[in-house]
Design a protein around this motif. Structure first.
Motif, mmCIF file in Angstrom:
data_model
loop_
_atom_site.group_PDB
_atom_site.id
_atom_site.type_symbol
_atom_site.label_atom_id
_atom_site.label_comp_id
_atom_site.label_asym_id
_atom_site.label_seq_id
_atom_site.Cartn_x
_atom_site.Cartn_y
_atom_site.Cartn_z
ATOM 1 N N LYS A 35 -10.459 -2.238 -3.873
ATOM 2 C CA LYS A 35 -9.867 -3.361 -4.589
ATOM 3 C C LYS A 35 -8.353 -3.236 -4.508
ATOM 4 N N THR A 36 -7.690 -4.347 -4.197
ATOM 5 C CA THR A 36 -6.239 -4.360 -4.095
ATOM 6 C C THR A 36 -5.729 -5.713 -4.569
ATOM 7 N N SER A 37 -4.473 -5.810 -4.793
ATOM 8 C CA SER A 37 -3.906 -7.112 -5.150
ATOM 9 C C SER A 37 -2.827 -7.457 -4.129
ATOM 10 N N ILE A 38 -2.700 -8.738 -3.866
ATOM 11 C CA ILE A 38 -1.686 -9.206 -2.925
ATOM 12 C C ILE A 38 -0.937 -10.376 -3.551
ATOM 13 N N THR A 39 0.237 -10.602 -3.081
ATOM 14 C CA THR A 39 1.038 -11.740 -3.531
ATOM 15 C C THR A 39 1.253 -12.649 -2.331
ATOM 16 N N ILE A 40 0.781 -13.878 -2.463
ATOM 17 C CA ILE A 40 0.926 -14.844 -1.372
ATOM 18 C C ILE A 40 1.441 -16.161 -1.948
#
Length: 79
Positions: free
Chosen positions: A5-10
């Motif tokens: 699980k990871t988070s990204i900013t787009i």
């Protein structure tokens, strides 16, 4: 296959467009990353042909390995 699980900013507009294409955003991102990495690996291989002096595998072996990659579609060829 292990999952992380990871988070990204787009940008919001890209997320909005992605949600129109797929209801599974994680799967969409994973597929896009696989394709991006495949293209980068091909670019790297093409740019380095003829530059390898001390390598473990022949060019033929390396190409045959790339052909075995998941999702590659080649006509049946005898190996």
């Amino acid at each position: 296959m292990a999952l992380t699980k990871t988070s990204i900013t787009i940008p919001e507009d890209i997320l909005s467009e992605a949600k129109k294409v797929s209801d599974n955003f994680s799967s969409l991102v994973a597929e896009a990353l696989k394709e991006y990495l495949r293209k980068k690996n091909v670019e790297k291989a093409v740019s380095s042909f003829g530059k390898w002096k001390d390598r473990d595998k022949s060019s033929v072996e390396m190409v045959n390995e790339m052909r075995k990659e998941e999702r590659r579609r080649y006509a049946d060829r005898a190996h």
